[in-house]
Design a protein around this motif. Structure first.
Motif, mmCIF file in Angstrom:
data_model
loop_
_atom_site.group_PDB
_atom_site.id
_atom_site.type_symbol
_atom_site.label_atom_id
_atom_site.label_comp_id
_atom_site.label_asym_id
_atom_site.label_seq_id
_atom_site.Cartn_x
_atom_site.Cartn_y
_atom_site.Cartn_z
ATOM 1 N N VAL A 28 0.847 -1.198 0.000
ATOM 2 C CA VAL A 28 0.000 0.000 0.000
ATOM 3 C C VAL A 28 0.885 1.251 0.000
ATOM 4 O O VAL A 28 2.011 1.217 0.506
ATOM 5 C CB VAL A 28 -0.944 0.050 1.230
ATOM 6 C CG1 VAL A 28 -1.922 -1.120 1.223
ATOM 7 C CG2 VAL A 28 -0.166 0.076 2.537
ATOM 8 N N PRO A 29 0.382 2.361 -0.542
ATOM 9 C CA PRO A 29 1.135 3.617 -0.452
ATOM 10 C C PRO A 29 1.301 4.030 1.013
ATOM 11 O O PRO A 29 0.490 3.667 1.861
ATOM 12 C CB PRO A 29 0.262 4.625 -1.200
ATOM 13 C CG PRO A 29 -0.663 3.805 -2.042
ATOM 14 C CD PRO A 29 -0.878 2.533 -1.284
ATOM 15 N N PRO A 45 1.085 7.191 2.936
ATOM 16 C CA PRO A 45 0.754 8.614 2.855
ATOM 17 C C PRO A 45 1.157 9.381 4.109
ATOM 18 O O PRO A 45 1.336 8.795 5.168
ATOM 19 C CB PRO A 45 -0.762 8.614 2.706
ATOM 20 C CG PRO A 45 -1.190 7.369 3.417
ATOM 21 C CD PRO A 45 -0.063 6.385 3.321
ATOM 22 N N GLY A 46 1.305 10.694 3.975
ATOM 23 C CA GLY A 46 1.607 11.548 5.111
ATOM 24 C C GLY A 46 0.348 12.201 5.628
ATOM 25 O O GLY A 46 -0.517 11.543 6.192
ATOM 26 N N SER A 47 0.211 13.508 5.375
ATOM 27 C CA SER A 47 -0.922 14.215 5.940
ATOM 28 C C SER A 47 -2.072 14.374 4.937
ATOM 29 O O SER A 47 -3.118 14.898 5.269
ATOM 30 C CB SER A 47 -0.482 15.590 6.430
ATOM 31 O OG SER A 47 0.068 16.323 5.360
ATOM 32 N N ILE A 93 -3.870 12.527 1.080
ATOM 33 C CA ILE A 93 -3.781 11.549 -0.006
ATOM 34 C C ILE A 93 -4.362 12.176 -1.262
ATOM 35 O O ILE A 93 -5.475 12.700 -1.242
ATOM 36 C CB ILE A 93 -4.600 10.272 0.306
ATOM 37 C CG1 ILE A 93 -4.175 9.681 1.642
ATOM 38 C CG2 ILE A 93 -4.411 9.235 -0.791
ATOM 39 C CD1 ILE A 93 -4.870 8.385 1.972
ATOM 40 N N ALA A 97 -4.992 -1.313 4.720
ATOM 41 C CA ALA A 97 -4.986 0.116 5.066
ATOM 42 C C ALA A 97 -5.666 0.953 4.001
ATOM 43 O O ALA A 97 -6.245 1.991 4.291
ATOM 44 C CB ALA A 97 -3.552 0.592 5.257
ATOM 45 N N ASP A 98 -5.609 0.502 2.730
ATOM 46 C CA ASP A 98 -6.164 1.319 1.647
ATOM 47 C C ASP A 98 -7.642 1.018 1.387
ATOM 48 O O ASP A 98 -8.521 1.763 1.815
ATOM 49 C CB ASP A 98 -5.318 1.187 0.377
ATOM 50 C CG ASP A 98 -5.104 -0.251 -0.082
ATOM 51 O OD1 ASP A 98 -5.534 -1.173 0.635
ATOM 52 O OD2 ASP A 98 -4.517 -0.444 -1.160
#
Lengths: 255, 326
Positions: free
Chosen positions: A10-11, A13-15, A17, A126-127
């Motif tokens: 999965v990617p 991500p930070g804050s 998407i 998660a995605d």
């Protein structure tokens, strides 16, 4: 104990998407990729069990060819065998994914001449977060499954599994071969060592080409939820803000 | 013609998620042009038929069987599959709690039907249904179509619907039935319960006082504990804190931890990465205390104090004690 762990790339991500212009995927142009968190913990649990009691850990993923990165990572933290079911990179629906994984598992078990005593999934990815692939695979294999597991204790012919509930745990005693959906918090996953990294490069990758027909759920597009207008009220810049805070706590009836 | 709602309970105690389920069901059943029936499974279920009726159920199916005393995903899933065979609902839904999603997945696996988890909105159609569902814990939404000849299977995201009182009670006709359960399904039934916390829990607390990396140490959480105790709330934390070993994972608020919905969430020293935010966003109000005015948590909060949490948190505690004469 021979354990199979199913993981998903999965990617990371930070804050925020972002979505690709066609709306069919997360825009990962500036993102790294990782293993879905629940599955990272499932892998750690499998490695800890085999370090203690013996046996082998096999890691299986269905995803783009780039998912080899997550399989190599798995090998670097203790997986013995790695299997990739390659896709064209598009997101497969849960029924299609479960069918392909089941076939890959059956093929691996035939090659081993024995079933995996334990198969671990993450509780949900998660995605896409479909909450169902592990249950579908377990049912197709005719094996028991319980989700939301935060404790595993293997014994002869069974595993004791602890499921987190609101105020504690429910305990299950599941006969093997069994399938469990694992949640983050069951352990703290280790980081790879230099020795592990080197060994992971040599781990033999099995490619399992599998075709499976699409299920009844079809992605149309991804989009970000409407941003709520945020009008943050700044109550202060030092501890004197406590007076205003307690006013609010009293006003909403929690103080 | 019916929408079957699978309700949850714990040995006869009504789950708060049922109120969300019935609120969502009223909208969906009206759009489908069908009545709402509910399924209640196991010991104590019959005692809840009055609540189900008040919430608008036309028929209350109550399943009784010695194997349904405590939760078992396979036994409950098989029970609902048999009920679907007998009652032929057009759709089956629950709220996407841990159990809700697992039961619907069990039904979907047994019937080999598609299942759409954690919906936000559902538009029934003659052929395909158009659905918007939650991805990434709520950071992204997915528009999806659901096509099947069988009953539509779905859950609504937990906290995605604001529970409302039913427009009118239903007929509430109780129909008891005993499923035919193979003894082998006992393999996934709860054998023991280990209840560790008494009283308020993180997911039900009206106040959650949470700390992130900015708290600085495990000991730094003592100030948060004192404030949470004073407010009858619970202490939460971010994933960074769990990974640092400062707090147990059971305190983690977020996509892979606990999803909370308190009256107020006091987030101290938390930057607000999306995996944390989606666990906290159902809070009615958010107060961020952070030295960084640009932190995501501060920007998204209702109230913020831009200061050192280790000065502000004790000051809040002191102010409450002063007003209460403690």
């Amino acid at each position: 104990m021979n354990i199979l762990v199913c993981v998903k790339r999965v990617p990371a991500p930070g804050s925020k998407i972002n979505v690709t212009s066609d709306g069919m995927a997360v825009d990962a142009a500036h993102l790294g990729f990782t293993t879905s968190p629940h599955e990272e913990c499932a892998l750690e649990e499998a490695v800890q069990i085999t370090e203690r009691d013996g046996g082998q850990v096999t890691v299986l993923t269905l995803g783009p060819v780039e998912a080899e990165e997550q399989l190599r990572y798995a090998a670097s933290v203790g997986a013995h065998k790695i299997i990739l079911v390659p896709t064209d990179g598009s997101a497969w629906d849960p029924q299609r994914t479960a069918s392909a994984l089941t076939e890959a598992i059956q093929t691996a078990e035939e090659a081993n001449n024995q079933p995996f005593e334990l198969i671990l999934f993450g509780n949900e990815s998660a995605d896409s977060g479909g909450f169902q692939v592990g249950v579908r695979v377990a049912h197709k294999l005719g094996r028991p499954i319980v989700n939301a597991i935060k404790g595993i204790d293997p014994s002869d012919c069974a595993v004791t599994a602890r499921r987190e509930i609101d105020a504690g745990f429910e305990v299950y005693n599941v006969p093997t071969p069994a399938v469990l959906g694992v949640k983050e918090g069951i352990n703290l996953p280790r980081y790879p060592t230099m020795k592990g990294r080197l060994a992971s490069k040599k781990a033999e990758l099995t490619n399992a080409e599998i075709t499976a027909k699409a299920g009844g759920q079809t992605l149309v597009r991804l989009h970000r939820p409407a941003e709520q207008a945020s009008n943050t009220e700044i109550l202060g810049t030092d501890e004197s803000a406590a007076v205003a805070i307690v006013d609010i706590l009293e006003e909403i009836g929690v103080c | 013609m019916s929408l079957l709602v699978v309700l949850d309970h714990d040995r006869g105690t009504w789950s708060e998620a049922n109120d969300e389920a019935m609120t969502a069901a009223h909208t969906l059943a009206a759009d489908m042009g069908v009545q709402i029936d509910v399924a209640l499974v196991g010991d104590g279920a019959l005692d809840l038929s009055g609540q189900a009726r008040a919430a608008g159920a036309a028929v209350v199916h109550v399943a009784n069987h010695p194997m349904l005393t405590d939760f078992g995903p396979e036994a409950v899933g098989e029970t609902i599959v048999q009920l679907i065979g007998a009652a032929s609902p057009d759709a089956v839904m629950a709220v996407g709690t841990s159990r809700g999603n697992e039961i619907l997945a069990q039904i979907a696996a047994r019937m080999d039907l598609p299942f759409v988890a954690n919906c936000m909105s559902v538009t029934p159609g003659d052929g395909a249904w158009s659905i918007t569902r939650i991805q990434w814990g709520g950071s992204l939404l997915e528009d999806t179509t659901l096509v099947t000849d069988g009953p539509k299977l779905l859950t609504y995201g937990h906290h995605a619907v604001l529970a409302e009182a039913a427009p009118a009670p239903g007929a509430g006709i109780v129909e008891e039935f005993t499923p035919d359960l193979d003894g082998s399904l006992a393999r996934t039934i709860v054998v023991d319960r280990d209840v560790q916390q008494a009283g308020v829990t993180l997911s039900t607390a009206s106040v959650v006082v949470s700390g992130g990396r900015g708290v600085g140490s495990a000991e730094g959480f003592e100030q948060l504990e004192e404030l949470a105790d004073l407010l009858g709330g619970r202490v939460g934390c971010s994933r960074a804190v769990t990974n640092l070993g400062w707090r147990n994972h059971t305190d983690q608020v977020g996509q892979t931890g606990t999803r909370i919905a308190p009256e107020i969430y006091i987030a101290t020293g938390i930057s607000g990465a999306i995996q944390h935010w989606v666990g906290a966003m159902a809070s009615k109000r958010i107060l961020a205390i952070n030295i960084d005015a640009e932190a995501n948590m501060v920007v998204k909060a209702d109230y913020a104090v831009i200061a050192d949490l280790h000065k502000v948190v004790p000051a809040i505690t002191a102010e409450i004690k002063r007003r209460k004469g403690l």
